[in-house]
Design a protein around this motif. Structure first.
Motif, PDB file in Angstrom:
ATOM      1  N   THR A   1      -2.286  -7.853   2.689  1.00 61.54           N
ATOM      2  CA  THR A   1      -3.664  -7.405   2.587  1.00 61.54           C
ATOM      3  C   THR A   1      -4.490  -8.442   1.874  1.00 61.54           C
ATOM      4  O   THR A   1      -4.273  -8.743   0.717  1.00 61.54           O
ATOM      5  N   LEU A   2      -5.435  -8.983   2.606  1.00 64.90           N
ATOM      6  CA  LEU A   2      -6.310  -9.973   2.006  1.00 64.90           C
ATOM      7  C   LEU A   2      -7.208  -9.311   0.996  1.00 64.90           C
ATOM      8  O   LEU A   2      -7.839  -9.945   0.206  1.00 64.90           O
ATOM      9  N   GLY A   3      -7.257  -8.003   1.037  1.00 63.78           N
ATOM     10  CA  GLY A   3      -8.154  -7.319   0.125  1.00 63.78           C
ATOM     11  C   GLY A   3      -7.426  -6.748  -1.070  1.00 63.78           C
ATOM     12  O   GLY A   3      -7.923  -5.862  -1.739  1.00 63.78           O
TER      13      GLY A   3
ATOM     14  N   LEU B   1      -8.997  -3.860   6.421  1.00 62.99           N
ATOM     15  CA  LEU B   1      -7.925  -3.998   5.430  1.00 62.99           C
ATOM     16  C   LEU B   1      -8.451  -3.724   4.025  1.00 62.99           C
ATOM     17  O   LEU B   1      -7.808  -3.025   3.229  1.00 62.99           O
ATOM     18  N   ILE B   2      -9.631  -4.263   3.728  1.00 60.01           N
ATOM     19  CA  ILE B   2     -10.198  -4.037   2.396  1.00 60.01           C
ATOM     20  C   ILE B   2     -10.422  -2.550   2.168  1.00 60.01           C
ATOM     21  O   ILE B   2     -10.070  -1.996   1.123  1.00 60.01           O
TER      22      ILE B   2
ATOM     23  N   THR C   1       0.858  -1.173   0.000  1.00 55.37           N
ATOM     24  CA  THR C   1       0.000   0.000   0.000  1.00 55.37           C
ATOM     25  C   THR C   1       0.900   1.230   0.000  1.00 55.37           C
ATOM     26  O   THR C   1       1.928   1.235   0.657  1.00 55.37           O
TER      27      THR C   1
ATOM     28  N   ALA D   1      -7.168  -0.536   1.782  1.00 50.68           N
ATOM     29  CA  ALA D   1      -6.623  -0.701   0.437  1.00 50.68           C
ATOM     30  C   ALA D   1      -7.424   0.114  -0.574  1.00 50.68           C
ATOM     31  O   ALA D   1      -6.865   0.790  -1.435  1.00 50.68           O
ATOM     32  N   ALA D   2      -8.758   0.067  -0.445  1.00 48.83           N
ATOM     33  CA  ALA D   2      -9.604   0.770  -1.406  1.00 48.83           C
ATOM     34  C   ALA D   2      -9.407   2.285  -1.294  1.00 48.83           C
ATOM     35  O   ALA D   2      -9.282   2.983  -2.295  1.00 48.83           O
TER      36      ALA D   2
ATOM     37  N   VAL E   1      -9.119  -6.115  -4.497  1.00 46.96           N
ATOM     38  CA  VAL E   1     -10.314  -5.297  -4.637  1.00 46.96           C
ATOM     39  C   VAL E   1      -9.979  -3.974  -5.294  1.00 46.96           C
ATOM     40  O   VAL E   1      -9.060  -3.290  -4.900  1.00 46.96           O
ATOM     41  N   LYS E   2     -10.747  -3.654  -6.304  1.00 48.09           N
ATOM     42  CA  LYS E   2     -10.526  -2.359  -6.933  1.00 48.09           C
ATOM     43  C   LYS E   2     -11.587  -1.385  -6.442  1.00 48.09           C
ATOM     44  O   LYS E   2     -12.768  -1.676  -6.517  1.00 48.09           O
ATOM     45  N   GLY E   3     -11.134  -0.279  -5.941  1.00 54.43           N
ATOM     46  CA  GLY E   3     -12.070   0.670  -5.338  1.00 54.43           C
ATOM     47  C   GLY E   3     -12.922   1.377  -6.356  1.00 54.43           C
ATOM     48  O   GLY E   3     -12.642   1.371  -7.518  1.00 54.43           O
TER      49      GLY E   3
ATOM     50  N   PHE F   1     -10.682  -7.729   8.707  1.00 53.11           N
ATOM     51  CA  PHE F   1     -10.824  -8.041   7.287  1.00 53.11           C
ATOM     52  C   PHE F   1     -11.410  -6.850   6.529  1.00 53.11           C
ATOM     53  O   PHE F   1     -10.854  -6.386   5.536  1.00 53.11           O
TER      54      PHE F   1
END
Lengths: 300, 278
Positions: free
Chosen positions: A293-295, B161-162, A15, B165-166, A298-300, B158
């Motif tokens: 990061t498990l995410g 974190l998502i 990140t 990142a977003a 994902v695309k925001g 969880f």
């Protein structure tokens, strides 16, 4: 967990650093709200930490109770009490055998499956991937009853290899998905060179691709290991005899027998059981640049 | 590819297909039906629809998923990620460390920790009585709230974190432009930031719903579905019917309901993230 899906190694894994506070007009209202937000964050942090703190302190307190308190006379008596072959050592070794076998099996099968999916335009490639993705979402808890009945018919109940095969199969969908995205990141030119030199697909997988994506395979393996290590329901249903039970199940039995009295020992056992997972998480997250990061997909 | 396909076919697809077959039988662990299983058609499903225990479990499962995942983990995760934007590293680590620790700990240990925390002699009651509030036996009086809280604690990392990142991928210029145009903090959140992470929110909701639907260990250890059936969600009811009452066929029919709900969400998940990634 399935969102980890499309993290390409080395690229999307890190990140960007936190943006510094916007250097706008430092109005007093803004500063006040900043303090308020920090205060809220601290409260949340404390709320998350307190239940865990009990675990740490109780493990070190021979006279532990159910409430959070500093040990009067801290010591390692609780650990000494539970560190016997029957209570912790054998179950932890059982866990190790189960989880290690399942992880190795998963990584091997996933790599073999991911190679054609990543390299060739397969007619059934897309439907297969969709099925895999669909399978990562199915609630595994729900299949345990039919699995038990199948295992009973095939005489697989209370066998280690049966349990390993099931653990491996259930972690395969996410493992194939992850391995394929790692493999997509390995440039195909190197293999083309190997093919020109007359290597078969299998040879180039073994001597060109596999070494390059060893870190990725290790991540998948560790991920499988952690998931299997924490799994209580599967061995609880599929394994019966005392000498085969992994720590996840024996710690539950310990809770049933002594949980209402020997809190300190339960806490010590919990820590021993948790430690390997924490270490593995730390290793992987350091490896992937501080953000496992498990995410990532994902695309925001 | 062959080993993976065989493993998946035998140990993954096999049980799913088997569960469909089994749910049409009176298969049992013990008794005459164990030796001589017979086809009973839709009997299990007819019984399912009339069984108040099933409806109770469905309602509790919905409450558990909505409360602990959709509102709890998702809301708290998003709030934490938003509040952590622009904080210093010290504050970031102070928050992410305990939140992540709760996530890393195995499920059964999380259940022990919350069993201790909510016990009548536990930390929460001590804290409450020390400020003059009445304590109570949480696991008995408010079992659903107890497991919901425990699951929020366990799973928030969880979502956080998502969303971290977003949010890190949201370009800052739009937000700055809105700020220049005089939009307040709430308005920028509502009309700028949230719409830009819409996809992450959708994916997160589907994923945590799928994870929460199948939570068994946490509830099994903390309340065992009790007292009575006050916290008996579908996975616990399925376990009770199949293994404690030895009704494998009926237990499987309940499992199939769970599987079907999961399948619907899983399809939604493929729609949400699959298209771009394959």
């Amino acid at each position: 967990m399935a969102a980890a899906a499309s993290t390409a190694p080395g690229t999307g894994a890190t990140t960007p650093p936190a943006r510094p506070p916007a250097p706008t007009v430092a109005s007093p209202r803004r500063r006040a709200s900043g303090v308020l937000v920090t205060a809220v964050l601290v409260v949340v942090a404390v709320a998350f930490a307190v239940p865990l703190l009990w675990l740490l302190l109780a493990a070190l307190d021979p006279g532990a109770t159910l409430q959070l308190s500093l040990p009067d006379d801290p010591g390692l008596e609780n650990f000494a009490a539970v560190l016997t072959v029957g209570t912790t050592v054998r179950p932890l070794l059982n866990s190790l055998v189960l989880c290690l076998s399942a992880s190795v099996l998963t990584v091997l099968a996933a790599t073999l499956a991911a190679y054609p999916l990543s390299r060739y335009q397969l007619r059934y490639g897309r439907p297969f991937l969709y099925t895999i993705l669909f399978a990562t979402g199915l609630p595994l808890t729900a299949v345990m009853v039919p699995v038990y009945s199948l295992f009973a018919r095939a005489d697989l109940v209370d066998t280690r290899y049966g349990t390993v095969l099931f653990l491996a199969a259930t972690s395969l969908p996410i493992a194939i998905w992850l391995t394929k995205s790692f493999m997509d990141g390995v440039p195909v030119q190197l293999e083309e060179a190997a093919w020109t030199d007359g290597a078969s697909a299998m040879q180039s997988l073994r001597s060109v691709v596999a070494p390059l994506m060893l870190p990725g395979m290790l991540v998948v393996g560790i991920f499988t290991f952690i998931t299997a290590w924490g799994n209580f329901f599967v061995p609880f249903v599929l394994l019966l005899s005392e000498d085969k039970l992994p720590a996840a199940v024996t710690i539950y039995q310990f809770f049933g027998q002594y949980g209402a009295a020997a809190y300190g020992q339960l806490a010590a056992y919990s820590l021993l059981y948790t430690l390997p997972v924490v270490v593995l998480y730390a290793v992987v997250s350091r490896w992937l640049g501080g953000s496992f990061t498990l995410g990532g997909g994902v695309k925001g | 590819m062959a080993p993976a396909v065989v493993l998946l076919a035998v140990f993954f697809a096999g049980p799913v297909v088997w569960s469909v077959l089994l749910s049409f039988t009176d298969a049992s662990l013990t008794g005459s039906a164990a030796a001589q299983t017979s086809f009973v058609g839709l009997d299990n499903f007819a019984r399912l629809l009339q069984d108040p225990a099933v409806w109770n479990a469905v309602v509790l499962t919905v409450v558990f998923v909505l409360g602990s995942a959709v509102v709890g983990q998702n809301g708290l995760g998003l709030a934490l990620a938003l509040m952590l934007r622009g904080r210093g590293t010290a504050v970031r680590s102070l928050v992410t460390l305990p939140v992540m620790a709760a996530y890393v700990v195995p499920e059964i240990v999380a259940a022990f920790v919350w069993y201790a925390f909510l016990n009548p002699e536990g930390t929460l009651n001590t804290a409450l009585t020390s400020v003059g509030l009445p304590g109570q036996s949480w696991l008995f009086t408010l079992p659903v709230l107890a497991v919901v809280l425990a699951n929020i604690w366990r799973g928030t990392a969880f979502s956080m974190l998502i969303y971290l990142a977003a949010l890190s991928q949201v370009p800052s210029d739009v937000d700055e432009q809105a700020q220049i145009d005089g939009a307040s903090g709430w308005k920028r959140l509502r009309f700028v930031t949230i719409p830009m992470i819409r996809r992450a929110i959708g994916t997160n909701l589907v994923l945590i719903t799928l994870q929460t639907l199948q939570v068994f260990t946490l509830i099994f250890v903390m309340t065992a579905g009790g007292p009575g059936d006050a916290s008996e969600t579908l996975p616990l009811l399925m376990y009770e019917q199949a293994f404690q009452y030895a009704a494998l066929g009926y237990g499987t029919a309940i499992a199939l309901v769970l599987l079907a709900i999961g399948a619907v969400f899983s399809l939604g998940y493929i729609r949400a993230i699959g298209k771009e990634d394959i």
